[in-house]
Design an enzyme around this catalytic site. Structure first.
Site: not given
Length: 290
Positions: A9-11, A31, A163, A166, A170
């Site tokens: 995907g994008r990441m 996939r 995370k 984190h 955020e």
């Protein structure tokens, strides 16, 4: 270094390209056949050659990650390492690390922050796992992160716990910017709220990358006229608040930011009906009729 990435995907796709640009031999699987470079996870693992084989998962948390890790547990062997770079619950990561360790397979949970900008600017990485397992993937970690943006924070599970916190922070930061912007707009002084935020980016103690992104969003859509007042949550804010409760750590800012997101999804909030009805009952205050 040779490795496989699952989830393009994008990441995942951007991470793959960043690593390739720094000389790593990366094979990607997704996939979606139109995106994938291999036909299956089996094919991906087969392309990695000799141990230690490293597979980095960048699929959504929950069932998709569980499926990938379970499948890899049957394909990899002693000395190989699985990295989970998704936003998994830290308890799941600790459990998965224990299951893989029984097979001699290493596990590293990597909290990843950087979004779509990470390919160019680098990704902040908060990793959990043994020194040995982190050492195997350290060349990849160092090339993904900008200088100073990599921390080995503890054993398996610690990366995703970090995370989680984190992301909770955020939540609070974004809510504070949103409330401040709304208050500037609500003033009867005719304040140019967009100009104020642009000025805050330079020299102000509240300057940040999030503020830069907010100004960018306002430049693209002045007044955010085309953005609905609805905010989803990824789940990490909920986990942060729950962990704060478990450890008796006061977290009023993060908690309020989470509940504000819930409120954004209610056009006719039942809680506010209760408040309005009670105000009329005890104080005779007017109530807006539907």
């Amino acid at each position: 270094m040779r490795l496989g990435i699952v989830g393009l995907g994008r990441m995942g796709a951007n991470m793959m390209e960043r690593l390739r640009s720094r000389g790593h031999d990366v094979t990607g699987y997704d996939r979606n056949p139109a995106t994938s470079e291999t036909a299956s996870l089996e094919t991906l693992v087969g392309a990695l050659g000799e141990t230690p084989r490293v597979v980095w998962s960048m699929v959504p948390a929950g069932a998709p990650t569980e499926q990938v890790v379970t499948t890899l547990a049957g394909l990899l062997g002693p000395g190989d390492v699985v990295v989970d770079g998704g936003n998994s619950n830290w308890r799941d990561s600790r459990r998965r690390g224990e299951v893989l360790a029984e097979r001699g397979i290493g596990f590293v949970d990597a909290g990843v922050s950087g979004g779509v900008w990470g390919r160019e600017l680098g990704y902040c990485l908060m990793v959990g796992g043994s020194e040995e397992n982190v050492g195997v993937v350290r060349p990849v970690l160092e090339d993904l992160a900008p200088e100073g943006g990599l921390a080995h924070v503890g054993p398996a599970g610690a990366g995703h716990f970090t995370k989680m916190v984190h992301n909770g922070i955020e939540y609070g930061l974004m809510q504070a910017y949103g409330e401040g912007y709304e208050l500037l707009q609500a003033s009867d002084l005719g304040i140019d709220a967009d100009a104020a935020l642009r000025a805050w980016r330079e020299g102000s103690v509240v300057r940040s990358w999030l503020l830069d992104l907010l100004v960018r969003a306002l430049d693209e859509d002045p007044g955010l006229e085309h953005v609905a007042a609805w905010a989803d949550d990824s789940g990490e804010g909920r986990w942060t608040v729950q962990e704060a409760v478990n450890h008796a750590v006061p977290a009023p800012v993060i908690s309020a930011a989470l509940y504000a997101r819930f409120a954004s999804r209610q056009t006719d909030a039942p809680a506010m009906k209760v408040v309005a009805a009670l105000r009329r009952q005890f104080g005779g205050h007017a109530v807006r009729e539907t």
